[in-house]
Write a protein that holds these residues in place. Structure first.
Motif, mmCIF file in Angstrom:
data_model
loop_
_atom_site.group_PDB
_atom_site.id
_atom_site.type_symbol
_atom_site.label_atom_id
_atom_site.label_comp_id
_atom_site.label_asym_id
_atom_site.label_seq_id
_atom_site.Cartn_x
_atom_site.Cartn_y
_atom_site.Cartn_z
ATOM 1 N N ALA A 99 -12.904 11.677 -61.158
ATOM 2 C CA ALA A 99 -12.802 12.688 -60.619
ATOM 3 C C ALA A 99 -12.824 11.974 -59.694
ATOM 4 C CB ALA A 99 -13.191 13.814 -60.649
ATOM 5 N N TRP A 100 -14.332 11.374 -58.933
ATOM 6 C CA TRP A 100 -14.362 10.250 -57.934
ATOM 7 C C TRP A 100 -13.198 9.358 -58.077
ATOM 8 C CZ3 TRP A 100 -16.723 11.675 -53.854
ATOM 9 C CH2 TRP A 100 -17.718 12.460 -54.382
ATOM 10 N N ALA A 101 -12.913 8.627 -58.616
ATOM 11 C CA ALA A 101 -12.159 7.674 -58.852
ATOM 12 C C ALA A 101 -10.209 8.206 -57.970
ATOM 13 C CB ALA A 101 -11.204 6.923 -60.234
ATOM 14 N N SER A 102 -10.250 9.178 -58.500
ATOM 15 C CA SER A 102 -8.662 9.780 -57.906
ATOM 16 C C SER A 102 -8.595 10.024 -56.799
ATOM 17 C CB SER A 102 -8.294 10.959 -58.685
ATOM 18 O OG SER A 102 -8.951 11.682 -58.368
ATOM 19 N N ALA A 103 -9.782 10.310 -55.950
ATOM 20 C CA ALA A 103 -10.576 10.954 -54.412
ATOM 21 C C ALA A 103 -9.997 9.475 -53.523
ATOM 22 C CB ALA A 103 -11.752 11.654 -54.449
ATOM 23 N N ALA A 104 -9.834 8.421 -54.667
ATOM 24 C CA ALA A 104 -9.204 7.340 -53.276
ATOM 25 C C ALA A 104 -8.556 7.980 -52.319
ATOM 26 C CB ALA A 104 -9.831 6.093 -54.129
ATOM 27 N N ASN A 105 -7.830 8.445 -53.496
ATOM 28 C CA ASN A 105 -6.252 8.081 -53.217
ATOM 29 C C ASN A 105 -5.342 9.235 -52.440
ATOM 30 O OD1 ASN A 105 -5.610 5.179 -52.536
ATOM 31 N ND2 ASN A 105 -5.308 5.295 -55.339
ATOM 32 N N ALA A 106 -7.004 9.878 -53.191
ATOM 33 C CA ALA A 106 -5.923 12.238 -52.654
ATOM 34 C C ALA A 106 -5.573 12.210 -51.667
ATOM 35 C CB ALA A 106 -7.477 13.228 -53.107
ATOM 36 N N LEU A 107 -6.671 11.966 -50.262
ATOM 37 C CA LEU A 107 -6.092 11.753 -48.664
ATOM 38 C C LEU A 107 -4.482 11.594 -48.604
ATOM 39 C CD1 LEU A 107 -6.731 13.491 -46.357
ATOM 40 C CD2 LEU A 107 -7.776 11.438 -45.742
ATOM 41 N N LYS A 108 -4.620 10.010 -48.959
ATOM 42 C CA LYS A 108 -3.025 9.730 -48.338
ATOM 43 C C LYS A 108 -2.040 10.132 -48.846
ATOM 44 C CE LYS A 108 -0.335 5.070 -49.047
ATOM 45 N NZ LYS A 108 -0.103 3.671 -49.264
ATOM 46 N N ASP A 109 -1.686 10.280 -50.309
ATOM 47 C CA ASP A 109 -1.028 10.982 -51.214
ATOM 48 C C ASP A 109 -1.245 12.634 -50.631
ATOM 49 O OD1 ASP A 109 -0.992 8.897 -52.117
ATOM 50 O OD2 ASP A 109 -1.777 9.495 -54.608
ATOM 51 N N ASP A 110 -1.535 13.664 -50.311
ATOM 52 C CA ASP A 110 -2.073 15.077 -49.948
ATOM 53 C C ASP A 110 -1.004 15.023 -49.101
ATOM 54 O OD1 ASP A 110 -3.089 15.514 -52.435
ATOM 55 O OD2 ASP A 110 -5.228 15.571 -51.623
ATOM 56 N N VAL A 111 -1.598 13.432 -47.397
ATOM 57 C CA VAL A 111 -1.152 14.035 -46.448
ATOM 58 C C VAL A 111 0.850 14.077 -46.500
ATOM 59 C CG1 VAL A 111 -0.621 13.075 -44.211
ATOM 60 C CG2 VAL A 111 -2.755 13.439 -45.001
ATOM 61 N N ALA A 112 0.674 12.894 -47.821
ATOM 62 C CA ALA A 112 2.049 12.560 -47.553
ATOM 63 C C ALA A 112 3.281 13.865 -48.496
ATOM 64 C CB ALA A 112 2.983 11.351 -48.987
ATOM 65 N N LEU A 148 2.644 16.964 -47.120
ATOM 66 C CA LEU A 148 2.105 18.115 -46.942
ATOM 67 C C LEU A 148 3.271 17.282 -45.705
ATOM 68 C CD1 LEU A 148 -1.693 18.369 -46.459
ATOM 69 C CD2 LEU A 148 -0.228 20.191 -47.008
ATOM 70 N N THR A 149 2.911 16.517 -45.378
ATOM 71 C CA THR A 149 4.271 15.967 -44.031
ATOM 72 C C THR A 149 5.848 15.515 -44.246
ATOM 73 O OG1 THR A 149 3.079 13.453 -43.711
ATOM 74 C CG2 THR A 149 1.790 15.294 -42.858
ATOM 75 N N GLY A 150 5.871 14.485 -45.746
ATOM 76 C CA GLY A 150 6.925 14.471 -45.577
ATOM 77 C C GLY A 150 6.903 12.826 -45.343
ATOM 78 N N ASN A 151 5.836 12.058 -44.466
ATOM 79 C CA ASN A 151 5.419 10.707 -44.695
ATOM 80 C C ASN A 151 4.826 9.998 -45.828
ATOM 81 O OD1 ASN A 151 6.606 11.358 -41.894
ATOM 82 N ND2 ASN A 151 3.871 12.135 -41.180
ATOM 83 N N GLY A 152 6.159 9.150 -46.386
ATOM 84 C CA GLY A 152 5.468 9.126 -47.571
ATOM 85 C C GLY A 152 5.552 9.617 -49.023
ATOM 86 N N ASP A 153 5.724 8.939 -50.142
ATOM 87 C CA ASP A 153 5.746 9.622 -51.683
ATOM 88 C C ASP A 153 4.527 10.748 -52.279
ATOM 89 O OD1 ASP A 153 8.103 8.176 -52.214
ATOM 90 O OD2 ASP A 153 7.182 6.248 -52.708
#
Length: 350
Positions: free
Chosen positions: A269-282, A284-289
């Motif tokens: 769970a902690w390991a996945s949190a490292a990239n979670a914000l980048k992916d989640d922002v993508a 929510l915004t469409g900026n990225g995959d």
């Protein structure tokens, strides 16, 4: 009477939904966090219903539901665990601060900007949290896992932290709400599941939650601006076992459960949190995959260094000193020596 009724309702829900398990096995009744969110779907449910029973070779059977499926209020989860209504429960630590204001120190806003920093903060707080749960909830802490950083969703244009002043904002916890009020916003208490309707009707202007949680719950359908400053911290989810149940297990069972949950639940769970914000922002915004599905098209608001500095000034000058009044100097002194030393923040006690 209200407590008794809640307990009876919870027992009825378990009895109606769970199959009978073999008498020779160790049976655990487990209540997970929000059933619709990624933490439950990807980590809690697979660990408790598949991994742990399989690795125990049938010695541990798990019957699992979630607080929202049972109709239990989030503030009642650890109270009912204390009563032994179920064996294991997990929910956001901030949901229990009405009973344990010292627990607010587990998730202080703005002091951790990365998953590594958030984990260091939680690790430093862990001995304190262990004692809080033993004293307040008659429970043994098994794990603390993160939601993604708690960010701000707004219906209407915002361009800076100053734009939140005067707005009605749903916070993700007591300390976050206190921070919003110190900023000049109106902190509003709205349940997570009720936020989309509140945003749509204009009851609130903005709301704080994890970016991934907001995506999963469809907040992007009723809001259009996303501010990624971590005003709500990381909303750590505490997993705990009723202490009487814990004490009934033998030493081998206890060691097995702790090893399993640390390596096969907490760590992933902690390991996945490292990239979670980048992916989640993508997402929510469409900026990225977007790995979670179809992306939304919210406007991303970049927060300035000046805004971050201003927020931290408010935190240290107003929010944390007010916490001393709720939690007491002894607990806050302990926080200073552990979490505070880790994140470089000291709460004045005089």
């Amino acid at each position: 009477m209200k407590k008794m009724v809640s307990s009876l309702l919870a027992v009825s829900a378990f009895g109606a939904g769970f199959a009978v398990t073999p008498a020779f096995a160790e049976d655990l009744s487990v209540v997970g966090s929000w059933s619709s969110l990624p933490l439950y779907k990807q980590y809690e449910s697979p660990f408790w219903t598949e991994t742990l029973p399989a690795d125990s070779k049938g010695d541990i059977n798990v019957q699992m539901t979630t607080h929202d499926q049972m109709g239990i209020g989030v503030g009642d989860v650890f109270r009912l665990l204390n009563d032994g209504v179920f064996d294991v429960a997990m929910t956001v630590g901030d949901y229990a601060v009405g009973d344990a204001p010292e627990l607010e120190g587990l998730d202080v806003p703005l002091v951790a900007s990365t998953a590594a920093e958030a984990q260091a903060m939680v690790d430093a707080a862990r001995p304190m949290v262990d004692d809080i749960f033993a004293e307040r909830f008659n429970s043994k802490v098994l794990a603390i896992a993160p939601y993604p950083p708690q960010v701000v969703f707004c219906a209407g244009e915002v361009n800076s932290l100053a734009d939140l002043a005067g707005k009605k904002v749903r916070g993700s916890g007591r300390m976050t709400t206190k921070f919003l009020e110190a900023l000049g916003a109106n902190g509003v208490n709205v349940a997570f599941s009720e936020v989309p309707g509140a945003l749509e009707r204009g009851v609130i202007d903005c709301a704080v939650t994890g970016a991934g949680s907001g995506y999963s719950a469809g907040w992007w359908e009723v809001s259009d601006h996303l501010m990624t400053i971590p005003l709500g911290g990381w909303d750590p989810v505490v997993t705990a076992m009723n202490m009487d149940k814990w004490d009934s297990l033998n030493a081998d069972q206890q060691a097995f459960i702790m090893d399993e949950i640390k390596g096969k639940f907490e760590a992933p769970a902690w390991a996945s949190a490292a990239n979670a914000l980048k992916d989640d922002v993508a997402c929510l915004t469409g900026n990225g995959d977007c790995p979670a599905g179809d992306p939304a098209s919210m406007t991303l608001v970049e927060v300035s260094e000046a805004d971050i500095a201003k927020a931290k000034d408010i935190l240290t000058a107003t929010v944390l000193p007010e916490w001393v009044e709720r939690a007491g100097k002894d607990w806050v002194a302990r926080w200073n020596d552990s979490v505070g030393a880790t994140v470089g923040v000291t709460v004045p006690l005089d």
